[in-house]
Every structure is written in structure tokens, then in C-alpha cells.
Enzyme design. Structure first.
Site, PDB file in Angstrom:
ATOM      1  N   GLU A  63       0.825  -1.207   0.000  1.00 25.12           N
ATOM      2  CA  GLU A  63       0.000   0.000   0.000  1.00 25.12           C
ATOM      3  C   GLU A  63       0.859   1.258   0.000  1.00 25.12           C
ATOM      4  O   GLU A  63       2.065   1.209   0.253  1.00 25.12           O
ATOM      5  CB  GLU A  63      -0.926  -0.002   1.217  1.00 25.12           C
ATOM      6  CG  GLU A  63      -1.953  -1.102   1.165  1.00 25.12           C
ATOM      7  CD  GLU A  63      -2.883  -1.111   2.353  1.00 25.12           C
ATOM      8  OE1 GLU A  63      -3.874  -1.851   2.278  1.00 25.12           O
ATOM      9  OE2 GLU A  63      -2.650  -0.401   3.359  1.00 25.12           O
ATOM     10  N   CYS A  72      -1.495  -4.656  -5.852  1.00 25.28           N
ATOM     11  CA  CYS A  72      -2.030  -5.914  -5.313  1.00 25.28           C
ATOM     12  C   CYS A  72      -0.963  -7.006  -5.306  1.00 25.28           C
ATOM     13  O   CYS A  72      -0.032  -7.003  -6.114  1.00 25.28           O
ATOM     14  CB  CYS A  72      -3.211  -6.381  -6.151  1.00 25.28           C
ATOM     15  SG  CYS A  72      -4.589  -5.235  -6.205  1.00 25.28           S
ATOM     16  N   GLU A  74      -1.123 -10.042  -6.338  1.00 25.57           N
ATOM     17  CA  GLU A  74      -1.056 -10.818  -7.578  1.00 25.57           C
ATOM     18  C   GLU A  74      -0.169 -10.134  -8.618  1.00 25.57           C
ATOM     19  O   GLU A  74       0.630 -10.790  -9.302  1.00 25.57           O
ATOM     20  CB  GLU A  74      -2.463 -11.015  -8.160  1.00 25.57           C
ATOM     21  CG  GLU A  74      -3.388 -11.815  -7.261  1.00 25.57           C
ATOM     22  CD  GLU A  74      -4.167 -10.987  -6.249  1.00 25.57           C
ATOM     23  OE1 GLU A  74      -5.168 -11.488  -5.716  1.00 25.57           O
ATOM     24  OE2 GLU A  74      -3.775  -9.821  -5.961  1.00 25.57           O
ATOM     25  N   CYS A 114      -6.220  -7.490 -11.524  1.00 28.59           N
ATOM     26  CA  CYS A 114      -5.360  -8.669 -11.327  1.00 28.59           C
ATOM     27  C   CYS A 114      -5.829  -9.845 -12.171  1.00 28.59           C
ATOM     28  O   CYS A 114      -5.016 -10.610 -12.680  1.00 28.59           O
ATOM     29  CB  CYS A 114      -5.311  -9.049  -9.848  1.00 28.59           C
ATOM     30  SG  CYS A 114      -4.362  -7.854  -8.877  1.00 28.59           S
TER      31      CYS A 114
END
Length: 160
Positions: A63, A72, A74, A114
Site C-alpha cells: 500500500e 495488489c 497478484e 489482477c
């Protein structure tokens, strides 16, 4: 005209019902959630890939105070793969999460961005990627390929 889209996936009540290979990968994903950087959401996500050559590659969500800058787990994973295993296809990805503000008992699926990135990886190597979804405990879902998660995807054929 009306069409229908459906797909089949497997649901397991817990990790003990998985194959040994899938169990080990999911255990690694669950343990790796602690490496996520999540000072804003407290929602740790881990994605771990088993490559076709047997290598294991890890990723976690990262983040940022400027929310669009975060990434993310992924996509962190897929970016890492392109750097450390650029010519090897992904066999399986286990995705797990730990919600520090609540329960982590049910599987959650990747976001739309993603899903598109996972599908691009499948298309690149022309190999399906099995996806294992789970929280820190409880139910486990296995999807046989990323294409199933994004039926109306954008691909190179759309740019012809």
C-alpha cells in the site's frame, strides 16, 4: 440473442482435503501474508506461484498513502516472476489473506485488474494457471485457470 457463461470450480472445506503440493503452496501463501505492507487497510494479501520448473516465487500487496500507487499481491507476484523467472510458465498460484481487523475465514478472489494480469500471463505462455483461493483457515476454492475468472477479457486479438 441470449448466451450463458458458467464454469466449474472446486470447493474444499479446509486445507486438509488438498493435494500435498497444493497444501504446501497454500501454507506458504498463508505464512507470507505477514510480509504485506498494509498500514492503511490492515488487509494483508499474499500470492505465491509454483513455477513449471519447481521454483517458488512470492508476492504481497504493497500500500501507499497515495492509494493509486499501491499494488495488489497478484501483480507484485507477476512482476517478480517476469524479473526472476522470465521464461518459465506459472503452474499454480495460491492466494491468501489475513484481515487484521476481522476474520479471514472465506476465500476472496482477485480484483478485476489482477484477473486481467493473470490472464495475460496465461496467454503469454499458452499454459493454464491453476488458482487456489483461501483465507487463513476454512474453505478453499480451486479454479483451473484464470480465463474462467474473466469471461469478457481484453486480449491481443482485440487490437488486430
Amino acid at each position: 440473442m441470449e448466451k450463458e457463461y458458467s464454469f466449474t470450480y472446486q470447493i474444499f472445506t479446509d486445507i486438509d482435503q488438498l493435494s500435498e503440493e497444493d497444501t504446501l503452496l497454500l501454507q506458504k501463501a498463508r505464512a507470507n501474508t505477514q510480509n504485506a505492507y498494509v498500514p492503511y487497510s490492515s488487509f494483508q494479501v499474499s500470492a505465491i506461484a509454483l513455477m513449471h520448473n519447481g521454483a517458488i516465487v512470492k508476492g504481497t500487496n504493497q500500500e501507499n498513502a497515495s492509494y493509486p500507487v499501491g499494488i495488489c499481491a497478484e501483480r507484485v507476484l507477476l512482476s517478480t516472476i517476469s524479473s526472476v523467472q522470465p521464461n518459465v510458465a506459472v503452474k499454480t498460484i495460491a492466494i491468501s489473506y489475513h484481515n487484521l481487523n476481522g476474520e479471514s475465514l472465506r476465500p476472496v478472489a482477485p480484483c478485476g485488474m489482477c484477473r486481467q494480469a493473470l490472464l495475460e500471463q496465461e496467454n503469454r505462455f499458452k499454459q493454464p494457471i491453476k488458482i487456489i483461493l483461501s483465507g487463513m483457515e476454512g474453505e478453499v476454492i480451486i479454479v483451473e485457470n484464470a480465463r474462467q475468472l474473466l469471461p469478457f477479457n481484453f486480449s491481443a486479438e482485440d487490437m488486430l
